[in-house]
Design a protein around this motif. Structure first.
Motif, PDB file in Angstrom:
ATOM      1  N   TRP A 293      -2.721 -12.563  17.111  1.00 34.60           N
ATOM      2  CA  TRP A 293      -2.713 -13.179  18.442  1.00 34.60           C
ATOM      3  C   TRP A 293      -1.950 -12.289  19.430  1.00 34.60           C
ATOM      4  CZ3 TRP A 293      -5.553 -16.463  20.847  1.00 34.60           C
ATOM      5  CH2 TRP A 293      -5.132 -17.007  22.058  1.00 34.60           C
ATOM      6  N   VAL A 294      -0.829 -11.726  19.004  1.00 35.50           N
ATOM      7  CA  VAL A 294      -0.075 -10.813  19.858  1.00 35.50           C
ATOM      8  C   VAL A 294      -0.929  -9.585  20.191  1.00 35.50           C
ATOM      9  CG1 VAL A 294       1.908  -9.232  19.903  1.00 35.50           C
ATOM     10  CG2 VAL A 294       2.196 -11.587  19.138  1.00 35.50           C
TER      11      VAL A 294
ATOM     12  N   GLY B 196      -9.937  -7.470  19.221  1.00 34.39           N
ATOM     13  CA  GLY B 196      -8.974  -8.574  19.234  1.00 34.39           C
ATOM     14  C   GLY B 196      -9.558  -9.852  18.668  1.00 34.39           C
TER      15      GLY B 196
ATOM     16  N   PHE C 217      -4.207  -9.502  20.336  1.00 33.02           N
ATOM     17  CA  PHE C 217      -5.231  -9.955  21.273  1.00 33.02           C
ATOM     18  C   PHE C 217      -4.661 -10.083  22.685  1.00 33.02           C
ATOM     19  CE2 PHE C 217      -7.675 -13.454  23.249  1.00 33.02           C
ATOM     20  CZ  PHE C 217      -8.885 -12.786  23.348  1.00 33.02           C
ATOM     21  N   LEU C 218      -3.462 -10.641  22.799  1.00 34.78           N
ATOM     22  CA  LEU C 218      -2.820 -10.741  24.111  1.00 34.78           C
ATOM     23  C   LEU C 218      -2.507  -9.359  24.689  1.00 34.78           C
ATOM     24  CD1 LEU C 218      -0.400 -13.761  23.617  1.00 34.78           C
ATOM     25  CD2 LEU C 218      -2.611 -13.719  24.802  1.00 34.78           C
ATOM     26  N   TYR C 219      -2.118  -8.440  23.839  1.00 32.27           N
ATOM     27  CA  TYR C 219      -1.890  -7.056  24.265  1.00 32.27           C
ATOM     28  C   TYR C 219      -3.161  -6.473  24.879  1.00 32.27           C
ATOM     29  CZ  TYR C 219      -1.689  -1.995  23.564  1.00 32.27           C
ATOM     30  OH  TYR C 219      -1.771  -0.644  23.724  1.00 32.27           O
TER      31      TYR C 219
ATOM     32  N   GLN D 147      -5.611  -8.164  26.245  1.00 28.42           N
ATOM     33  CA  GLN D 147      -5.907  -8.860  27.501  1.00 28.42           C
ATOM     34  C   GLN D 147      -4.994  -8.413  28.638  1.00 28.42           C
ATOM     35  OE1 GLN D 147      -5.775 -13.056  26.601  1.00 28.42           O
ATOM     36  NE2 GLN D 147      -8.003 -13.121  26.550  1.00 28.42           N
ATOM     37  N   TRP D 148      -3.794  -8.024  28.318  1.00 25.58           N
ATOM     38  CA  TRP D 148      -2.829  -7.664  29.357  1.00 25.58           C
ATOM     39  C   TRP D 148      -2.774  -6.165  29.606  1.00 25.58           C
ATOM     40  CZ3 TRP D 148       1.325 -11.325  26.995  1.00 25.58           C
ATOM     41  CH2 TRP D 148       1.000 -12.634  27.312  1.00 25.58           C
TER      42      TRP D 148
ATOM     43  N   TYR E 245     -12.893  -6.650  24.273  1.00 30.04           N
ATOM     44  CA  TYR E 245     -11.919  -7.377  23.470  1.00 30.04           C
ATOM     45  C   TYR E 245     -12.422  -7.665  22.057  1.00 30.04           C
ATOM     46  CZ  TYR E 245      -9.947  -8.237  28.085  1.00 30.04           C
ATOM     47  OH  TYR E 245      -9.437  -8.093  29.335  1.00 30.04           O
TER      48      TYR E 245
ATOM     49  N   SER F 153      -0.192 -14.891  13.914  1.00 24.11           N
ATOM     50  CA  SER F 153       0.691 -14.583  15.044  1.00 24.11           C
ATOM     51  C   SER F 153       0.581 -13.118  15.435  1.00 24.11           C
ATOM     52  CB  SER F 153       2.142 -14.907  14.696  1.00 24.11           C
ATOM     53  OG  SER F 153       2.277 -16.254  14.376  1.00 24.11           O
TER      54      SER F 153
END
Length: 160
Positions: A118-119, A143, A121-123, A125-126, A140, A115
């Motif tokens: 994943w957070v 990530g 990795f999303l950070y 991407q965003w 990336y 988790s």
């Protein structure tokens, strides 16, 4: 002043004694720290490394961290279960219960770490890959590799 030096000498003696009695755990802890430092380097300097360099650093970090985890977990389990009597009639039932508890603990740790990665990795991407000079650097790799690292280390922990 003499008391200060005496306390320091006692601490040094106790530290040497601890390291002598816990060589394997100390070596494992050093390997774990080295692995974490490689991962830190990959995450903190994600804008400065190309994908290949990131993969290489993550691979080295996985090797160090995995080796340290194997050494530490084996030593901890050996110390924890050295009092167990295998000739006992209910040994298998006790072992099965303990193994189930360990598997649940490893599974929950894996879920938490997955988790977190994943957070991260999303950070990325965003918009978390801002290079500080007025632009975004889209790589990336750190990530992806943190997600892969969690999966690899989970498998290593299950194997021990």
């Amino acid at each position: 002043m003499a008391t200060k030096w005496k306390n320091l000498k006692n601490r040094i003696r106790k530290t040497k004694e601890f390291l002598k009695n816990n060589k394997k755990i100390t070596a494992g802890a050093i390997l774990l720290v080295l692995g974490v430092l490689f991962f830190r380097n990959v995450i903190v300097y994600r804008n400065y490394y190309a994908t290949r360099e990131t993969v290489n650093l993550s691979s080295i970090g996985n090797l160090f961290f995995g080796a340290g985890m194997i050494i530490c977990l084996k030593e901890i389990l050996k110390r924890r279960y050295k009092e167990w009597n295998m000739d006992d009639i209910c040994f298998y039932e006790k072992w099965k219960i303990e193994k189930k508890k360990q598997n649940i603990c490893i599974f929950l740790t894996g879920i938490v770490m997955l988790s977190i990665s994943w957070v991260y990795f999303l950070y990325l991407q965003w918009g978390g890959v801002y290079n500080g000079t007025g632009g975004y650097y889209v790589n990336y790799a750190s990530g992806y590799l943190m997600l892969i690292t969690v999966l690899v280390q989970y498998l290593v922990a299950r194997a021990v």
